[in-house]
Design a protein around this motif. Structure first.
Motif, PDB file in Angstrom:
ATOM      1  N   UNK A 191       0.839  -1.203   0.000  1.00  0.00           N
ATOM      2  CA  UNK A 191       0.000   0.000   0.000  1.00  0.00           C
ATOM      3  C   UNK A 191       0.875   1.255   0.000  1.00  0.00           C
ATOM      4  N   UNK A 192       1.926   1.256   0.819  1.00  0.00           N
ATOM      5  CA  UNK A 192       2.853   2.391   0.866  1.00  0.00           C
ATOM      6  C   UNK A 192       3.604   2.509  -0.459  1.00  0.00           C
ATOM      7  N   UNK A 193       4.057   1.382  -0.978  1.00  0.00           N
ATOM      8  CA  UNK A 193       4.810   1.368  -2.234  1.00  0.00           C
ATOM      9  C   UNK A 193       3.985   1.948  -3.384  1.00  0.00           C
ATOM     10  N   UNK A 194       2.688   1.655  -3.401  1.00  0.00           N
ATOM     11  CA  UNK A 194       1.810   2.185  -4.435  1.00  0.00           C
ATOM     12  C   UNK A 194       1.698   3.707  -4.369  1.00  0.00           C
ATOM     13  N   UNK A 195       1.939   4.290  -3.199  1.00  0.00           N
ATOM     14  CA  UNK A 195       1.849   5.731  -3.022  1.00  0.00           C
ATOM     15  C   UNK A 195       3.210   6.422  -3.164  1.00  0.00           C
ATOM     16  N   UNK A 196       4.236   5.642  -3.452  1.00  0.00           N
ATOM     17  CA  UNK A 196       5.599   6.160  -3.571  1.00  0.00           C
ATOM     18  C   UNK A 196       5.641   7.298  -4.593  1.00  0.00           C
ATOM     19  N   UNK A 197       6.197   8.429  -4.195  1.00  0.00           N
ATOM     20  CA  UNK A 197       6.292   9.590  -5.073  1.00  0.00           C
ATOM     21  C   UNK A 197       5.149  10.574  -4.897  1.00  0.00           C
ATOM     22  N   UNK A 198       4.079  10.176  -4.206  1.00  0.00           N
ATOM     23  CA  UNK A 198       2.968  11.089  -3.939  1.00  0.00           C
ATOM     24  C   UNK A 198       3.362  12.068  -2.839  1.00  0.00           C
ATOM     25  N   UNK A 199       2.655  13.185  -2.751  1.00  0.00           N
ATOM     26  CA  UNK A 199       2.975  14.174  -1.719  1.00  0.00           C
ATOM     27  C   UNK A 199       2.607  13.697  -0.323  1.00  0.00           C
ATOM     28  N   UNK A 200       1.534  12.935  -0.191  1.00  0.00           N
ATOM     29  CA  UNK A 200       1.097  12.455   1.120  1.00  0.00           C
ATOM     30  C   UNK A 200       0.907  10.946   1.083  1.00  0.00           C
ATOM     31  N   UNK A 201       1.832  10.226   1.654  1.00  0.00           N
ATOM     32  CA  UNK A 201       1.754   8.778   1.764  1.00  0.00           C
ATOM     33  C   UNK A 201       1.158   8.441   3.128  1.00  0.00           C
ATOM     34  N   UNK A 202       0.150   7.577   3.161  1.00  0.00           N
ATOM     35  CA  UNK A 202      -0.456   7.209   4.439  1.00  0.00           C
ATOM     36  C   UNK A 202      -0.863   5.740   4.401  1.00  0.00           C
ATOM     37  N   UNK A 203      -1.007   5.166   5.593  1.00  0.00           N
ATOM     38  CA  UNK A 203      -1.471   3.791   5.714  1.00  0.00           C
ATOM     39  C   UNK A 203      -2.063   3.613   7.098  1.00  0.00           C
ATOM     40  N   UNK A 204      -2.691   2.463   7.304  1.00  0.00           N
ATOM     41  CA  UNK A 204      -3.307   2.167   8.594  1.00  0.00           C
ATOM     42  C   UNK A 204      -2.389   1.230   9.369  1.00  0.00           C
ATOM     43  N   UNK A 205      -1.918   1.693  10.530  1.00  0.00           N
ATOM     44  CA  UNK A 205      -1.071   0.904  11.421  1.00  0.00           C
ATOM     45  C   UNK A 205      -1.707   0.899  12.805  1.00  0.00           C
ATOM     46  N   UNK A 243      -4.630   0.187  13.767  1.00  0.00           N
ATOM     47  CA  UNK A 243      -5.967   0.787  13.694  1.00  0.00           C
ATOM     48  C   UNK A 243      -5.950   2.308  13.711  1.00  0.00           C
ATOM     49  N   UNK A 244      -4.830   2.923  13.294  1.00  0.00           N
ATOM     50  CA  UNK A 244      -4.726   4.383  13.186  1.00  0.00           C
ATOM     51  C   UNK A 244      -4.175   4.712  11.807  1.00  0.00           C
ATOM     52  N   UNK A 245      -4.664   5.804  11.223  1.00  0.00           N
ATOM     53  CA  UNK A 245      -4.127   6.282   9.956  1.00  0.00           C
ATOM     54  C   UNK A 245      -2.856   7.082  10.263  1.00  0.00           C
ATOM     55  N   UNK A 246      -1.743   6.680   9.638  1.00  0.00           N
ATOM     56  CA  UNK A 246      -0.458   7.342   9.839  1.00  0.00           C
ATOM     57  C   UNK A 246      -0.054   7.960   8.506  1.00  0.00           C
ATOM     58  N   UNK A 247       0.326   9.251   8.541  1.00  0.00           N
ATOM     59  CA  UNK A 247       0.759   9.965   7.346  1.00  0.00           C
ATOM     60  C   UNK A 247       2.255  10.197   7.421  1.00  0.00           C
ATOM     61  N   UNK A 248       2.960   9.859   6.344  1.00  0.00           N
ATOM     62  CA  UNK A 248       4.421   9.983   6.316  1.00  0.00           C
ATOM     63  C   UNK A 248       4.898  11.140   5.459  1.00  0.00           C
ATOM     64  N   UNK A 249       4.024  11.786   4.735  1.00  0.00           N
ATOM     65  CA  UNK A 249       4.441  12.818   3.791  1.00  0.00           C
ATOM     66  C   UNK A 249       4.951  12.145   2.524  1.00  0.00           C
ATOM     67  N   UNK A 250       5.849  12.807   1.820  1.00  0.00           N
ATOM     68  CA  UNK A 250       6.397  12.271   0.578  1.00  0.00           C
ATOM     69  C   UNK A 250       7.423  11.188   0.880  1.00  0.00           C
TER      70      UNK A 250
END
Length: 66
Positions: A26-40, A42-49
């Protein structure tokens, strides 16, 4: 299968241990986007780019280095 996801950001490297490979994909699919996020834990975590991302099967042995 669980392992460690390694995320490279502009000024940081983030290691996420004991994560399912599906979450890594899921994270890999968002690679290069401005806001990468996933659920860890049971919380949504945002990593930025994030780019690139890597996968390490199992846990990292921090005493040895891998």
């Amino acid at each position: 299968m669980k392992g460690t996801a390694i995320l490279f950001q502009e000024k940081n490297i983030t290691f996420i241990e004991d994560v399912d490979q599906t979450v890594f994909e899921e994270i890999k699919d968002q690679c290069g986007c401005e806001q990468c996020s996933c659920k860890l834990d049971n919380k949504i975590v945002t990593f930025g780019s994030v780019s690139p991302v890597f996968w390490h099967e199992d846990e990292v042995d921090w005493d040895y280095g891998y």
